[in-house]
Design an enzyme around this catalytic site. Sequence first.
Site, PDB file in Angstrom:
ATOM      1  N   ASP A 106       0.805  -1.232   0.000  1.00 38.07           N
ATOM      2  CA  ASP A 106       0.000   0.000   0.000  1.00 38.07           C
ATOM      3  C   ASP A 106       0.837   1.280   0.000  1.00 38.07           C
ATOM      4  O   ASP A 106       0.295   2.374  -0.153  1.00 38.07           O
ATOM      5  CB  ASP A 106      -0.984  -0.007   1.199  1.00 38.07           C
ATOM      6  CG  ASP A 106      -0.286  -0.193   2.560  1.00 38.07           C
ATOM      7  OD1 ASP A 106      -0.915  -0.783   3.462  1.00 38.07           O
ATOM      8  OD2 ASP A 106       0.880   0.223   2.715  1.00 38.07           O
ATOM      9  N   HIS A 123       6.661  -7.884  -1.213  1.00 41.22           N
ATOM     10  CA  HIS A 123       5.572  -8.304  -2.103  1.00 41.22           C
ATOM     11  C   HIS A 123       5.229  -7.241  -3.127  1.00 41.22           C
ATOM     12  O   HIS A 123       4.137  -7.229  -3.682  1.00 41.22           O
ATOM     13  CB  HIS A 123       4.324  -8.676  -1.265  1.00 41.22           C
ATOM     14  CG  HIS A 123       4.557  -9.879  -0.403  1.00 41.22           C
ATOM     15  ND1 HIS A 123       3.735 -10.244   0.636  1.00 41.22           N
ATOM     16  CD2 HIS A 123       5.563 -10.794  -0.411  1.00 41.22           C
ATOM     17  CE1 HIS A 123       4.202 -11.341   1.221  1.00 41.22           C
ATOM     18  NE2 HIS A 123       5.320 -11.688   0.616  1.00 41.22           N
ATOM     19  N   CYS A 134       8.566  -7.374 -20.954  1.00 42.42           N
ATOM     20  CA  CYS A 134       9.638  -6.382 -21.226  1.00 42.42           C
ATOM     21  C   CYS A 134       9.775  -5.346 -20.115  1.00 42.42           C
ATOM     22  O   CYS A 134      10.677  -4.516 -20.152  1.00 42.42           O
ATOM     23  CB  CYS A 134       9.368  -5.679 -22.558  1.00 42.42           C
ATOM     24  SG  CYS A 134       7.938  -4.568 -22.512  1.00 42.42           S
ATOM     25  N   GLY A 196       1.587  -6.465  13.080  1.00 42.33           N
ATOM     26  CA  GLY A 196       0.392  -6.661  12.243  1.00 42.33           C
ATOM     27  C   GLY A 196       0.539  -7.703  11.161  1.00 42.33           C
ATOM     28  O   GLY A 196       0.048  -7.516  10.039  1.00 42.33           O
ATOM     29  N   SER A 198       0.141 -12.037  10.406  1.00 45.25           N
ATOM     30  CA  SER A 198      -0.250 -13.367  10.911  1.00 45.25           C
ATOM     31  C   SER A 198       0.934 -14.331  10.832  1.00 45.25           C
ATOM     32  O   SER A 198       0.885 -15.439  11.356  1.00 45.25           O
ATOM     33  CB  SER A 198      -1.426 -13.905  10.074  1.00 45.25           C
ATOM     34  OG  SER A 198      -1.030 -13.987   8.699  1.00 45.25           O
ATOM     35  N   GLU A 224      -3.730 -11.032  17.166  1.00 42.23           N
ATOM     36  CA  GLU A 224      -4.005 -12.469  17.409  1.00 42.23           C
ATOM     37  C   GLU A 224      -2.696 -13.211  17.620  1.00 42.23           C
ATOM     38  O   GLU A 224      -1.628 -12.708  17.288  1.00 42.23           O
ATOM     39  CB  GLU A 224      -4.654 -13.088  16.149  1.00 42.23           C
ATOM     40  CG  GLU A 224      -6.031 -12.610  15.827  1.00 42.23           C
ATOM     41  CD  GLU A 224      -6.451 -13.141  14.449  1.00 42.23           C
ATOM     42  OE1 GLU A 224      -7.650 -13.262  14.247  1.00 42.23           O
ATOM     43  OE2 GLU A 224      -5.577 -13.403  13.597  1.00 42.23           O
TER      44      GLU A 224
END
Length: 254
Positions: A106, A123, A134, A196, A198, A224
């Site tokens: 982002d 990523h 190309c 942040g 997983s 989590e």
Amino acid sequence: MKEKVALLARLLKESNRTVFFSGAGISTESGVPDFRSPGGIWDRFDPDEMTFQRFVSEVKCRRSYWELFRICWKEFDGVLPNPAHKAIAELEKLGKLEGVITQNVDGLHQAAGSSPDRVFELHGTMWEIRCLQCGRDMPWKEAHEKLERGEEIENCPGCGGLYKPATIAFGQSLPLETLRQAQELSVHCELFVSVGSSLVVYPAARLPEVAAKSGGKLVIINMEKTPLDDLAHLIIRGRAGEVMSEVMREMGLW
Ligand code: APR
């Protein structure tokens, strides 16, 4: 929570080589959904359709991929970095960290002021589109306007290759130089703070493991549990923006 924030503040003050590592959870407080929480991206799109192999070989999957980006460009254009991104940028400016390895596409770390050459985008980025053959660029706004008009994204006029957003799809190789630099930072760091994520997607999730197994202290800030919690020196269960704001206050910086 207070004593954990105080401990992280002390670790950040004492460490001479700190690396931050971020996942989609650092951007949810900016209004960008993550992938695996309820209502996340993979609740709205089927990740099995979004692999690199199916992008290049199946028109239907390519259409789904572009539809995902049409929605993301619409929803994320103009979103702002939150205090977690800003804290990381400020720690870099103060010479307190080597850089931030991010799985996010982002661009919010750079928008918060992190130096682009200190942001390692494993990523890729959603704000660029390139021909797979190309490397020719297409401005994302041009593609977005075509998609909004219901038009297909045509092939590269130069070589006939397929255009694709410059993000790394499942099954696509990560940018090797970026990954090498991120591995280098992870091996040599004293403190590795994951925020942040997983920590379920490889090879990215190997980096916190490498840091911990190379003698660095691993800190995990996440809402989590993660599969790497047992390797962590410190776990802070909380919202990234709130935790990092408290850490910056504890360090007397905010
Ligand atoms: N503060 C702290 N943690 C948060 C917050 C928040 N405000 N919001 C969400 N989280 C946590 C969630 O509980 C979850 O554990 O962040 C984590 C986000 O995990 P994922 O959605 O799996 O995102 P990420 O780890 O970045 O995924 C890795 O998977 O699909 C691929 O390429 C994609 O880069 C992505 C990769």
